[in-house]
Design an enzyme around this catalytic site. Sequence first.
Site, mmCIF file in Angstrom:
data_model
loop_
_atom_site.group_PDB
_atom_site.id
_atom_site.type_symbol
_atom_site.label_atom_id
_atom_site.label_comp_id
_atom_site.label_asym_id
_atom_site.label_seq_id
_atom_site.Cartn_x
_atom_site.Cartn_y
_atom_site.Cartn_z
ATOM 1 N N GLU A 1 -77.387 44.010 -29.986
ATOM 2 C CA GLU A 1 -78.113 42.958 -30.710
ATOM 3 C C GLU A 1 -78.865 43.500 -31.920
ATOM 4 O O GLU A 1 -78.936 42.836 -32.963
ATOM 5 C CB GLU A 1 -79.075 42.238 -29.762
ATOM 6 C CG GLU A 1 -78.411 41.285 -28.773
ATOM 7 C CD GLU A 1 -77.725 42.015 -27.628
ATOM 8 O OE1 GLU A 1 -77.954 43.240 -27.469
ATOM 9 O OE2 GLU A 1 -76.968 41.372 -26.884
ATOM 10 N N HIS B 1 -81.252 35.488 -18.328
ATOM 11 C CA HIS B 1 -80.395 34.427 -18.860
ATOM 12 C C HIS B 1 -81.087 33.067 -18.916
ATOM 13 O O HIS B 1 -80.435 32.059 -19.163
ATOM 14 C CB HIS B 1 -79.135 34.277 -18.000
ATOM 15 C CG HIS B 1 -78.191 35.425 -18.086
ATOM 16 N ND1 HIS B 1 -78.484 36.673 -17.602
ATOM 17 C CD2 HIS B 1 -76.942 35.520 -18.618
ATOM 18 C CE1 HIS B 1 -77.459 37.486 -17.818
ATOM 19 N NE2 HIS B 1 -76.522 36.815 -18.432
#
Length: 324
Positions: free
Chosen positions: A60, A129
């Site tokens: 990321e 998540h």
Amino acid sequence: MSKVTLGKAVNMGLRRALEDDQKVLIMGEDVGRLGGVFRVTDGLQKDFGEDRVVDTPLAESGIIGTAVGLAMRGYRPVCEIQFDGFVFPGFDQIISQLAKLRYRSQGRVQMPVVVRIPFGGGIGAVEHHSESPETFFVHIAGLKVVACSNPADAYWMIQQAVASDDPVIFFEPKRRYHDKGEVDVESTPDPLHASRVVRPGGHCTVVGWGPMVRTSLDAAAAAQDEGTELEVIDLRSLSPLDLEPVYDSVRRTGRLVVVNEAPRTGGLPGEIAAMVTERCFYHLEAPVMRVTGFDAPYPPARVEDSFLPDLDRVLDAVDRSLAY
């Protein structure tokens, strides 16, 4: 006008952005051949090619850092972070580079970068998540932060975010990806940074954003059965905040409930409560109520229903406000 899911509406908005500007690029893990973990970018690499819809390594920080460099060369990158909890490895690039370069260069360098983040719980996912990290980004000057809650906004807001010359953190409520709604591609959208009254009412104001707008509307429907009218406002833009409609509403209802999935302490609802108290103190009939997640890491999926604000917790806060 067509009726599509929120996920499809984001796809349609990205497609139109790619068609309108050759400098728009999409980057992220599995956004190309797979079409994204939620299939939001499905079909875009096939139609626009691997140079404009780019599958990246699982890194990321590298995705955001590359987007910063591309923006300096005149491109408009749209980065996809697969899940909310995965944005933190890219956090340094966002707050140290993306948010500051325009200020650091005294406006000579623009940063037209969008970071798309599916956020929030309610899908039974594992750790990392299901988080709601929007407050982290709201606290960083130089970033714009928005959250869509329905397909029409998803379609228009993603295009407005891509067209912005400032970096935009774009939150998508993952548990609403399959909710359907009408999208008029010929309409004139609301400004990106405007909040909106989505249900009028006169007894209490309820403010939410992203996934909590649907929860707030469900609470308003249930409250109506008991004779209580809730005015629901979708904040839409978290930075900058557009609180004028909230002030107007609170001056009429005298009450405010703010709903957010994230943990309570230091969260955006506290900032909204402070600003409404400063501006509407003499109109308030009760303290501003907050309905939030708990000050704990997001729990295992089997107990997430106990963590997330639901219709009953919103109605309980409304009842406590009305009892003053």
